[in-house]
Motif scaffolding. Structure first.
Motif, PDB file in Angstrom:
ATOM      1  N   GLU A 128       0.828  -1.207   0.000  1.00 44.47           N
ATOM      2  CA  GLU A 128       0.000   0.000   0.000  1.00 44.47           C
ATOM      3  C   GLU A 128       0.864   1.261   0.000  1.00 44.47           C
ATOM      4  OE1 GLU A 128      -0.180  -2.450   2.186  1.00 44.47           O
ATOM      5  OE2 GLU A 128      -2.053  -3.475   1.647  1.00 44.47           O
ATOM      6  N   GLN A 184      -2.892   8.117   6.753  1.00 44.67           N
ATOM      7  CA  GLN A 184      -2.487   7.681   8.084  1.00 44.67           C
ATOM      8  C   GLN A 184      -2.604   6.172   8.282  1.00 44.67           C
ATOM      9  OE1 GLN A 184      -5.028  10.195  10.452  1.00 44.67           O
ATOM     10  NE2 GLN A 184      -3.475  11.799  10.636  1.00 44.67           N
ATOM     11  N   GLU A 185      -3.687   5.571   7.766  1.00 51.07           N
ATOM     12  CA  GLU A 185      -3.844   4.138   7.977  1.00 51.07           C
ATOM     13  C   GLU A 185      -2.774   3.345   7.233  1.00 51.07           C
ATOM     14  OE1 GLU A 185      -6.602   5.358   4.564  1.00 51.07           O
ATOM     15  OE2 GLU A 185      -6.002   6.143   6.540  1.00 51.07           O
ATOM     16  N   VAL A 186      -2.354   3.854   6.084  1.00 51.59           N
ATOM     17  CA  VAL A 186      -1.271   3.198   5.335  1.00 51.59           C
ATOM     18  C   VAL A 186       0.046   3.366   6.074  1.00 51.59           C
ATOM     19  CG1 VAL A 186       0.049   3.216   3.182  1.00 51.59           C
ATOM     20  CG2 VAL A 186      -2.445   3.435   3.125  1.00 51.59           C
ATOM     21  N   ALA A 188       0.436   3.683   9.264  1.00 51.50           N
ATOM     22  CA  ALA A 188       0.429   2.811  10.441  1.00 51.50           C
ATOM     23  C   ALA A 188       0.885   1.403  10.066  1.00 51.50           C
ATOM     24  CB  ALA A 188      -0.965   2.778  11.060  1.00 51.50           C
ATOM     25  N   GLY A 189       0.373   0.907   8.947  1.00 57.09           N
ATOM     26  CA  GLY A 189       0.796  -0.410   8.480  1.00 57.09           C
ATOM     27  C   GLY A 189       2.271  -0.431   8.130  1.00 57.09           C
ATOM     28  N   GLY A 278      -1.604   6.256  13.055  1.00 55.70           N
ATOM     29  CA  GLY A 278      -2.858   5.557  13.094  1.00 55.70           C
ATOM     30  C   GLY A 278      -4.057   6.364  13.508  1.00 55.70           C
ATOM     31  N   SER A 279      -3.825   7.618  13.909  1.00 56.17           N
ATOM     32  CA  SER A 279      -4.959   8.431  14.395  1.00 56.17           C
ATOM     33  C   SER A 279      -5.817   8.925  13.262  1.00 56.17           C
ATOM     34  CB  SER A 279      -4.402   9.617  15.188  1.00 56.17           C
ATOM     35  OG  SER A 279      -3.597  10.426  14.368  1.00 56.17           O
TER      36      SER A 279
END
Length: 279
Positions: A128, A184-186, A188-189, A278-279
């Motif tokens: 991602e 942000q979610e990418v 975090a991964g 991740g926020s």
């Protein structure tokens, strides 16, 4: 400091200048003969710009050079182009083709030392994250039609992380996470992927923390693959094989590792990045 490529391009430009002067034409007159603007002649002669093959052919024809001279300069231009290739030229074949070049180069390598400034090293990227990096690249240089295939090739590159017999050192800056190229979610991964990579046998992973004094100014990222230094710029990729230059980059790399967070210190740094990522 001028690189071997800079010096070679300046020397090539000097040869072009001597040929132009043999015609007794000044720069403006010579440009008019070729149907160019005068600044282009100046840039080619001073090494500020690399001639295309069409440029060289026109120059040689205007100077009525011998076949021997034409062959000599054609070979020199080809050598220059092997050292520096623009991204627009590379993506004509597609991003997947460029990634496959890396797969083959790294599979044959005994030593890989990456120092990346604004991005996570490709050998540690999640699919991602890699997608967003490649899309950003394609947005500037085009060639975005094969991004999915390019991602698959980039993931194949990572297989060498688990093969013995190599020295692999992957060093990045914390700022690459503080200035994310993905949502942000990418991110975090991606942070979790970095944490998992720490401790992989035969792979050294380090992070240069922000606000830590560096032993040398980190002007740009680069990769050392065996005896070749590769530098990606906004517009192209420069390869350097001069032994003195390669030695200098290895010396700087050793100095940077002395300031890097590794092992538990690197994990702690990455944990601090998770709330923001991740926020």
């Amino acid at each position: 400091m001028a690189t071997s490529f800079d010096r070679a391009r300046a020397e090539f430009g000097e040869e072009l200048r001597r040929l132009r002067e043999s015609t007794t034409l000044n720069g403006k007159e010579f440009a008019n003969r070729l149907g160019w603007n005068a600044p282009k002649v100046s840039k080619l002669e001073t090494g500020k710009q690399t001639a295309s093959q069409d440029d060289l052919n026109a120059w040689l024809a205007a100077c009525s050079v011998s076949e021997e001279t034409a062959a000599h300069l054609t070979v020199r231009l080809s050598a220059l182009n092997e050292q520096y290739v623009t991204w627009k030229a590379k993506v004509r074949a597609g991003h997947a083709s460029r990634q496959q070049e890396s797969v083959e180069r790294e599979a044959a390598a005994r030593l890989i030392r990456a120092v990346d400034v604004g991005v996570v090293p490709g050998l540690l990227q999640t699919p991602e994250y890699a997608r967003h990096v490649l899309l950003a690249h394609a947005n500037i240089h085009g060639g975005g039609q094969d991004i999915t295939a390019a991602i698959r090739a980039r993931m194949r590159r990572q297989e060498i992380l688990y093969e013995p017999g190599r020295t692999i050192e992957l060093l990045m800056t914390e700022s690459a996470l503080l200035h994310p190229v993905a949502p942000q979610e990418v991110m975090a991964g991606q942070v979790h992927r970095l944490m998992a990579a720490i401790g992989t046998p035969n792979v050294r992973v380090g992070i240069l923390p922000v606000r830590v004094r560096l032993p040398y100014m980190l002007m740009h990222g680069y990769w050392i693959v065996d005896d070749v230094v590769m530098i990606e710029t906004v517009t192209g990729e420069l390869s350097m094989i001069d032994p003195d230059e390669v030695a200098t980059y290895n010396k700087v790399t050793d100095m940077l590792w002395a300031a890097a967070a590794e092992s538990d210190a690197a994990r702690e740094l990455l944990v601090r990045q998770l709330p923001a990522a991740g926020s």
